[in-house]
Write an enzyme that holds these catalytic residues in place. Structure first.
Site, PDB file in Angstrom:
ATOM      1  N   LYS A 129      49.762  39.257  30.349  1.00 16.99           N
ATOM      2  CA  LYS A 129      49.000  40.454  29.459  1.00 16.99           C
ATOM      3  C   LYS A 129      49.607  41.729  30.296  1.00 16.99           C
ATOM      4  O   LYS A 129      49.866  41.674  31.466  1.00 16.99           O
ATOM      5  CB  LYS A 129      47.591  40.240  29.912  1.00 16.99           C
ATOM      6  CG  LYS A 129      46.874  41.275  29.091  1.00 16.99           C
ATOM      7  CD  LYS A 129      45.194  40.815  29.646  1.00 16.99           C
ATOM      8  CE  LYS A 129      44.152  41.751  28.593  1.00 16.99           C
ATOM      9  NZ  LYS A 129      42.795  41.459  28.856  1.00 16.99           N
ATOM     10  N   SER A 137      40.151  41.275  24.741  1.00 14.92           N
ATOM     11  CA  SER A 137      41.221  42.081  24.969  1.00 14.92           C
ATOM     12  C   SER A 137      42.732  41.242  25.054  1.00 14.92           C
ATOM     13  O   SER A 137      43.579  41.788  24.590  1.00 14.92           O
ATOM     14  CB  SER A 137      41.242  43.090  25.785  1.00 14.92           C
ATOM     15  OG  SER A 137      41.043  42.601  27.023  1.00 14.92           O
ATOM     16  N   SER A 171      37.232  38.697  27.579  1.00  9.26           N
ATOM     17  CA  SER A 171      38.647  39.028  27.336  1.00  9.26           C
ATOM     18  C   SER A 171      39.863  37.780  27.334  1.00  9.26           C
ATOM     19  O   SER A 171      40.634  37.786  26.656  1.00  9.26           O
ATOM     20  CB  SER A 171      39.303  40.106  27.851  1.00  9.26           C
ATOM     21  OG  SER A 171      38.761  41.221  27.260  1.00  9.26           O
TER      22      SER A 171
HETATM   23  N1  GLN Z   1      35.231  42.882  24.601  1.00  6.70           N
HETATM   24  C1  GLN Z   1      34.936  43.232  26.059  1.00  6.70           C
HETATM   25  C2  GLN Z   1      34.890  44.672  26.128  1.00  6.70           C
HETATM   26  O1  GLN Z   1      35.370  45.290  25.235  1.00  6.70           O
HETATM   27  C3  GLN Z   1      35.463  42.615  27.054  1.00  6.70           C
HETATM   28  C4  GLN Z   1      36.607  43.203  27.514  1.00  6.70           C
HETATM   29  C5  GLN Z   1      37.255  42.395  28.608  1.00  6.70           C
HETATM   30  O2  GLN Z   1      36.861  41.175  29.148  1.00  6.70           O
HETATM   31  N2  GLN Z   1      38.340  42.988  29.373  1.00  6.70           N
HETATM   32  O3  GLN Z   1      34.634  45.295  27.162  1.00  6.70           O
END
Ligand code: GLN
Length: 483
Positions: free
Chosen positions: A78, A153, A177
């Protein structure tokens, strides 16, 4: 070339000299390049770097030197995890041309094992989002239906693994994420206990919640990759000693010893009926194999989303203060003659232009939450609620071993469907954020498909364990996989 190889299969091929690391790497590079035109899962393809690493692996083999099980395995990373000398953008304009000056601890560990870093994958800007649409480099597509999102994400990592553009991947999980994109792309995603994997060299989103973890095609690969990156690190004071891990681990001798809790709050309004049916079927099958299944209640979990969207932006606003148009990346200084600009102008215009909408929204929310007058009403209250949410889980784990829930309330949604409605988007995280708030480990496993518009879309089941009990995922996950 063979497709969909697992870590152990690559290792066998290499050891028997049926393929060289260079051959395997070239094959993956080609596939990644071809598919990426459609899927947009990759920000940077590290062609030269990957081939140099592959040659090193072949040299070891030529000299009959024992290689690690991960040697020569093409990995996607990532693009918020630093690899020295390579670009690391966090999918933000502000870091579009930023080159990492050191290796993250997880990268250092994997380098020693001779893993091949193949590509840096797409994400929501600074890991904020549930769809990978908040990327400066454009959205990633879902491998099962290209009109839909891959989740986020870590959507680029998940799509890359699902399409075999890499054998496995690293992602980060602050509120789901790793698990949510794993569920949306039909693969395994593991969020470790807070403190098991070093965050050193991960571009921080919300430091009290962030963890790095694996995205893989099966449970065995998740286990291998997790064990390779876990451990105490002197550069991250929140990492935990191995003896604490061992003291807390639980052993399950057979499925008949297993006590599963099913929290009623996770099967309420908003859960897709087809997903509910699949999850309940899986729980029934485990029960038929002898596991004891019990309905439990985690009443404070219903506040988890509200707590998350107060604590997380507060930490985001502090962590992202360093991107000021001076120390890192994109800067308006270069645009105009800087003597015309005050320091405030430079901060203001660089950050306004350098950050995307969602990032700016969260910085503003976080700044608000932390400001005098609101700190007690919001931030402190959320911190207190965080304790209560955690206590609910602690109590539950007094008489059960694992909790099973859906990973997501819905199947993968359409690109564009939720991007202009933050609340709808945030609701995607409803089953994943309580885990981060409580610092627990959790894994998402693919358990089947639902049909939408004539396409089969994957569904994920989430297993939550007591702290440091990732070992249970590997034992139980392999059983569920066979089912
Ligand atoms: N979808 C969550 C957010 O937007 C999780 C993001 C993450 O785990 N980095 O905060």
């Amino acid at each position: 070339m063979l497709r969909n190889l697992t870590i152990n299969q690559i290792n066998r091929l290499l050891k028997r000299r049926e393929a060289s690391a260079v051959e395997i790497t070239k094959d993956y590079l080609k596939r990644a390049k071809d598919l990426n035109k459609r899927i947009n899962a990759i920000i940077t393809l590290m062609e030269d770097y990957a081939l140099t690493q592959a040659k090193e692996v072949d040299k070891l083999l030529d000299n009959d030197i024992e290689i690690s099980p991960l040697a020569g395995v093409p990995l996607a990373v990532k693009d918020n995890i630093l690899i020295e000398g390579e670009k690391c953008t966090a999918a933000s304009k502000i870091l579009e041309n930023y080159i990492a000056t050191y290796d993250a601890t997880v990268i250092k560990k994997l380098k020693e094992l001779k893993v091949i870093f193949l590509n840096k994958t797409n994400l929501d800007e600074f890991a904020m989002g549930s769809s990978t649409e908040n990327s400066f480099f454009g959205p990633t597509k879902n491998p099962f239906d290209e009109t839909r999102v891959p989740g986020g994400s870590s959507g680029g990592s998940a799509a890359a693994v699902a399409l075999d553009m890499a054998v496995c991947a690293l992602g980060s999980d602050t509120g789901g994420s790793i698990r949510q994109p794993a569920a949306f792309c039909g693969i395994v995603g593991l969020k470790p206990t807070y403190g098991r994997v070093s965050r050193y060299g991960l571009i921080a989103m919300a430091s009290s919640l962030d963890q790095i973890g694996p995205l893989t095609k099966n449970v065995e690969d998740a286990e291998i990759l997790f064990k390779a990156i876990a451990g105490k690190d002197k550069f991250d004071s929140t990492t935990v000693d191995e003896d604490i891990v061992l003291k807390n681990q639980r052993k399950i001798i057979s499925i008949k010893d297993l006590k599963i809790g099913v929290p009623k709050e996770y099967f309420g309004k908003g859960l897709d009926a087809d997903i509910e049916k699949l999850i309940k079927e899986k729980i029934k099958e485990l029960e038929m194999m002898g596991a004891k299944v019990k309905e439990i209640s985690l009443p404070y979990s219903s506040y988890a989303l509200a707590v998350y969207y107060l604590l997380m932006p507060a930490e985001v606003s502090a962590n992202l203060a360093r991107f000021d148009g001076i120390r890192y990346g994109f800067s308006k200084i270069c645009d105009k003659k800087s003597d015309d600009m005050s320091i405030k102008d430079i901060y203001f215009s660089s950050r306004t232009e350098g950050f995307g909408n969602e990032t700016r929204r969260r910085i503003m929310l976080g700044t608000y939450v932390l400001s005098r007058g609101y700190y007690d009403a919001y931030y402190l209250k959320a911190l207190r609620m965080r304790n209560l949410i955690k206590r609910d889980f602690d109590k539950a784990f007094d008489d059960i071993d694992l909790i099973i829930t859906p990973t997501t309330p819905t199947p993968p949604f359409k690109i564009g469907e939720k991007i202009n409605d933050p609340l709808k988007m945030y609701l995607e995280d409803i089953y994943t954020v309580p885990v981060n708030i409580a610092g627990l480990p959790a894994m998402s496993l693919p358990i089947g498909f639902v049909e939408r518009d004539g396409n089969k879309l994957p569904v994920g089941l989430q297993i939550i364990a007591p702290p440091f009990c990732e070992n249970l995922f590997f034992e139980i996950g392999k059983i569920i996989e066979k089912l």
